[in-house]
Design an enzyme around this catalytic site. Sequence first.
Site, mmCIF file in Angstrom:
data_model
loop_
_atom_site.group_PDB
_atom_site.id
_atom_site.type_symbol
_atom_site.label_atom_id
_atom_site.label_comp_id
_atom_site.label_asym_id
_atom_site.label_seq_id
_atom_site.Cartn_x
_atom_site.Cartn_y
_atom_site.Cartn_z
ATOM 1 N N TYR A 204 -8.612 3.427 6.112
ATOM 2 C CA TYR A 204 -8.225 2.183 5.457
ATOM 3 C C TYR A 204 -9.386 1.201 5.362
ATOM 4 O O TYR A 204 -9.745 0.786 4.248
ATOM 5 C CB TYR A 204 -7.025 1.534 6.160
ATOM 6 N N LYS A 208 -11.356 -0.116 1.911
ATOM 7 C CA LYS A 208 -11.447 -1.526 1.515
ATOM 8 C C LYS A 208 -12.906 -1.952 1.378
ATOM 9 O O LYS A 208 -13.276 -2.722 0.491
ATOM 10 C CB LYS A 208 -10.712 -2.413 2.518
HETATM 11 N N1 LIG Z 1 -0.820 -7.300 4.894
HETATM 12 C C1 LIG Z 1 -1.935 -7.794 5.406
HETATM 13 O O1 LIG Z 1 -1.950 -8.301 6.542
HETATM 14 C C2 LIG Z 1 -3.199 -7.747 4.619
HETATM 15 C C3 LIG Z 1 -3.266 -7.162 3.356
HETATM 16 N N2 LIG Z 1 -4.465 -7.151 2.678
HETATM 17 C C4 LIG Z 1 -4.564 -6.570 1.333
HETATM 18 O O2 LIG Z 1 -3.637 -7.240 0.496
HETATM 19 C C5 LIG Z 1 -3.170 -6.357 -0.518
HETATM 20 C C6 LIG Z 1 -1.654 -6.363 -0.534
HETATM 21 O O3 LIG Z 1 -1.239 -5.968 0.737
HETATM 22 P P1 LIG Z 1 0.304 -6.049 1.151
HETATM 23 O O4 LIG Z 1 1.006 -6.978 0.224
HETATM 24 O O5 LIG Z 1 0.355 -6.299 2.602
HETATM 25 O O6 LIG Z 1 0.775 -4.539 0.886
HETATM 26 P P2 LIG Z 1 2.089 -3.989 0.189
HETATM 27 O O7 LIG Z 1 2.133 -2.551 0.503
HETATM 28 O O8 LIG Z 1 3.256 -4.846 0.533
HETATM 29 O O9 LIG Z 1 1.783 -4.198 -1.366
HETATM 30 C C7 LIG Z 1 0.936 -3.349 -2.060
HETATM 31 C C8 LIG Z 1 1.521 -3.153 -3.444
HETATM 32 O O10 LIG Z 1 0.668 -2.254 -4.170
HETATM 33 C C9 LIG Z 1 1.496 -1.302 -4.823
HETATM 34 N N3 LIG Z 1 0.785 -0.034 -4.998
HETATM 35 C C10 LIG Z 1 0.449 0.867 -4.041
HETATM 36 N N4 LIG Z 1 -0.148 1.921 -4.593
HETATM 37 C C11 LIG Z 1 -0.184 1.696 -5.941
HETATM 38 C C12 LIG Z 1 -0.675 2.423 -7.053
HETATM 39 N N5 LIG Z 1 -1.223 3.626 -6.895
HETATM 40 N N6 LIG Z 1 -0.549 1.879 -8.273
HETATM 41 C C13 LIG Z 1 0.030 0.663 -8.439
HETATM 42 N N7 LIG Z 1 0.523 -0.082 -7.437
HETATM 43 C C14 LIG Z 1 0.403 0.446 -6.197
HETATM 44 C C15 LIG Z 1 2.701 -1.107 -3.926
HETATM 45 O O11 LIG Z 1 3.797 -0.592 -4.649
HETATM 46 C C16 LIG Z 1 2.922 -2.515 -3.395
HETATM 47 O O12 LIG Z 1 3.821 -3.230 -4.211
HETATM 48 C C17 LIG Z 1 -3.766 -4.984 -0.194
HETATM 49 O O13 LIG Z 1 -4.880 -4.756 -1.040
HETATM 50 C C18 LIG Z 1 -4.224 -5.108 1.253
HETATM 51 O O14 LIG Z 1 -5.327 -4.281 1.517
HETATM 52 C C19 LIG Z 1 -5.588 -7.711 3.209
HETATM 53 C C20 LIG Z 1 -5.566 -8.295 4.451
HETATM 54 C C21 LIG Z 1 -4.364 -8.357 5.248
HETATM 55 C C1 LIG Z 2 -0.213 -2.306 20.744
HETATM 56 C C2 LIG Z 2 0.702 -2.668 19.639
HETATM 57 C C3 LIG Z 2 1.757 -1.628 19.376
HETATM 58 C C4 LIG Z 2 -0.055 -3.020 18.373
HETATM 59 C C5 LIG Z 2 0.878 -3.710 17.402
HETATM 60 C C6 LIG Z 2 0.118 -4.589 16.469
HETATM 61 C C7 LIG Z 2 -0.436 -3.845 15.236
HETATM 62 C C8 LIG Z 2 0.688 -3.182 14.471
HETATM 63 C C9 LIG Z 2 -1.205 -4.880 14.396
HETATM 64 C C10 LIG Z 2 -2.370 -5.471 15.194
HETATM 65 C C11 LIG Z 2 -3.452 -5.848 14.189
HETATM 66 C C12 LIG Z 2 -2.797 -5.626 12.832
HETATM 67 C C13 LIG Z 2 -3.712 -5.433 11.629
HETATM 68 C C14 LIG Z 2 -4.628 -6.642 11.430
HETATM 69 O O1 LIG Z 2 -3.843 -7.811 11.244
HETATM 70 C C15 LIG Z 2 -5.536 -6.485 10.230
HETATM 71 C C16 LIG Z 2 -4.923 -5.871 9.032
HETATM 72 C C17 LIG Z 2 -5.559 -6.073 7.851
HETATM 73 C C18 LIG Z 2 -5.112 -5.460 6.635
HETATM 74 O O2 LIG Z 2 -5.819 -5.454 5.628
HETATM 75 C C19 LIG Z 2 -3.819 -4.747 6.609
HETATM 76 C C20 LIG Z 2 -2.983 -4.949 7.857
HETATM 77 C C21 LIG Z 2 -3.810 -4.908 9.151
HETATM 78 C C22 LIG Z 2 -4.424 -3.524 9.290
HETATM 79 C C23 LIG Z 2 -2.869 -5.231 10.349
HETATM 80 C C24 LIG Z 2 -1.837 -4.104 10.559
HETATM 81 C C25 LIG Z 2 -1.003 -4.274 11.854
HETATM 82 C C26 LIG Z 2 -1.895 -4.419 13.089
HETATM 83 C C27 LIG Z 2 -2.669 -3.149 13.333
#
Ligand SMILES: NC(=O)C1=CN([C@@H]2O[C@H](COP(=O)(O)OP(=O)(O)OC[C@H]3O[C@@H](n4cnc5c(N)ncnc54)[C@H](O)[C@@H]3O)[C@@H](O)[C@H]2O)C=CC1
Ligand SMILES: CC(C)CCC[C@@H](C)[C@H]1CC[C@H]2[C@@H]3[C@H](O)CC4=CC(=O)CC[C@]4(C)[C@H]3CC[C@]12C
Length: 414
Positions: A204, A208
């Site tokens: 992952y 990214k």
């Molecule tokens: N959730 C988090 O804590 C963080 C997320 N991100 C980034 O933010 C973005 C969104 O993440 P989330 O909303 O958490 O994930 P999510 O899984 O809720 O949303 C991702 C969306 O992309 C769509 N998707 C996946 N594969 C696809 C494909 N092949 N074609 C078209 N659409 C596709 C999914 O259907 C989903 O709606 C990602 O790029 C992730 O890397 C970055 C930092 C933290």
């Molecule tokens: C010891 C426990 C079972 C651990 C539980 C916590 C974990 C599930 C989460 C701890 C850190 C999180 C990640 C972090 O916030 C950074 C992230 C960035 C992204 O781009 C996607 C999500 C994630 C990888 C996030 C996912 C959950 C944790 C690993």
Amino acid sequence: MGREGGGASGRGRCVAGPGACRRRPPVAGLGGLGLWLQCLFPQPGMADSAQAQKLVYLVTGGCGFLGEHVVRMLLQQEPQLRELRIFDLHLGPWLEELKTGPVQVTAIQGDVTQAHEVAAAVAGAHVVIHTAGLVDVFGKTSPETIHEVNVQGTRNVIEACVQTGTRFLVYTSSMEVVGPNIKGQPFYRGNENTPYEAVHRHPYPCSKALAEQLVLEANGRKVLGGLPLVTCALRPTGIYGEGHQIMRDFYHQGLRLGGRLFRAIPASVEHGRVYVGNVAWMHVLVARELQHRAALMGGQVYFCYDNSPYKSYEDFNMEFLGPCGLRLVGTRPLLPYWLLLFLAALNVLLQWLLRPLLLYAPLLNPYTLAMANTTFTVSTDKARRHFGYEPLFSWEESRTRTIRWVQAVEGSAQ
Ligand SMILES: NC(=O)C1=CN([C@@H]2O[C@H](COP(=O)(O)OP(=O)(O)OC[C@H]3O[C@@H](n4cnc5c(N)ncnc54)[C@H](O)[C@@H]3O)[C@@H](O)[C@H]2O)C=CC1
Ligand SMILES: CC(C)CCC[C@@H](C)[C@H]1CC[C@H]2[C@@H]3[C@H](O)CC4=CC(=O)CC[C@]4(C)[C@H]3CC[C@]12C
């Protein structure tokens, strides 16, 4: 102002096998001179309030946790919006309710790994916000699939912009592009220029990092029509808020354990978190300002931040789960780290053994354990300095909204 770069936005390495990658610093730009020139001679095709030009935005992944908030924030906060295209593999039923407003909302079911589908969706868009991705650190999908979606999918978006003449691209990157690295080195209240050895092994963060590199290096490429593509990348830390599936998983786990969660992570380990509404707002603002400050913002990375407190992952979650009736047992981890490591490794073995029968993907695995046990927090104001970002939601508002969501979704109103 000289261009900022290097440090945490500098070189990074993935020490995975075939997908090893090496990130180079962003392509140099014109710096302040370019900004000054653009003020004097704005390029045609840039959004200009005097022209009241109406813009077409495309949000990939617009039905995801973050994507939905970006879509709703655009509809609420972007006055230049004429059409909003939402591109996603899985379209949500809630999209229908958006089609009653003044903005044309176009739902497009598509796959970012399919270049022709991406090109068809991008054609005619002024701005692309690319959030689509596989956020998988739980072993749910193969490394190849993660790479195909997150890297090739991003490559397809970039090429679609170049081929169809779309000039502004915002990429949702991640803190994970920086760290925590495979050495478990802490990143304590760092910023975009903090020196840090961004070395990754997990698919992952590798994907990214590669995707972010592609986006930043595409800045300045000529698109159809001869004008330059302007790109930037936003790096959210751990996003929380309405729709956060992992928060929901923790809540369900607590309910199953009689309203208790058992501490597994030292309270001293700080983990950066940011409210989804503020991340969405930063996406909207950066997409708008990128059109007016291309020389300053093009090719730049920005951490997403707000006033959420620095806490351990578990203590932070309890800000929301506590008011929903859960209790975190223990002032320090109840199990020794070596036992948690053993259990994490056991989960990997079970996942492999059970794969032919079912998907077993628990929260605890060696990677998530390492992530949770390594301090990673940011302290920066680069987004404020470059494009005037201020969080739209205070910590108190972010907390209240998240609590209400957990209570409403789980019917746990106290
Ligand atoms: N959730 C988090 O804590 C963080 C997320 N991100 C980034 O933010 C973005 C969104 O993440 P989330 O909303 O958490 O994930 P999510 O899984 O809720 O949303 C991702 C969306 O992309 C769509 N998707 C996946 N594969 C696809 C494909 N092949 N074609 C078209 N659409 C596709 C999914 O259907 C989903 O709606 C990602 O790029 C992730 O890397 C970055 C930092 C933290
Ligand atoms: C010891 C426990 C079972 C651990 C539980 C916590 C974990 C599930 C989460 C701890 C850190 C999180 C990640 C972090 O916030 C950074 C992230 C960035 C992204 O781009 C996607 C999500 C994630 C990888 C996030 C996912 C959950 C944790 C690993």
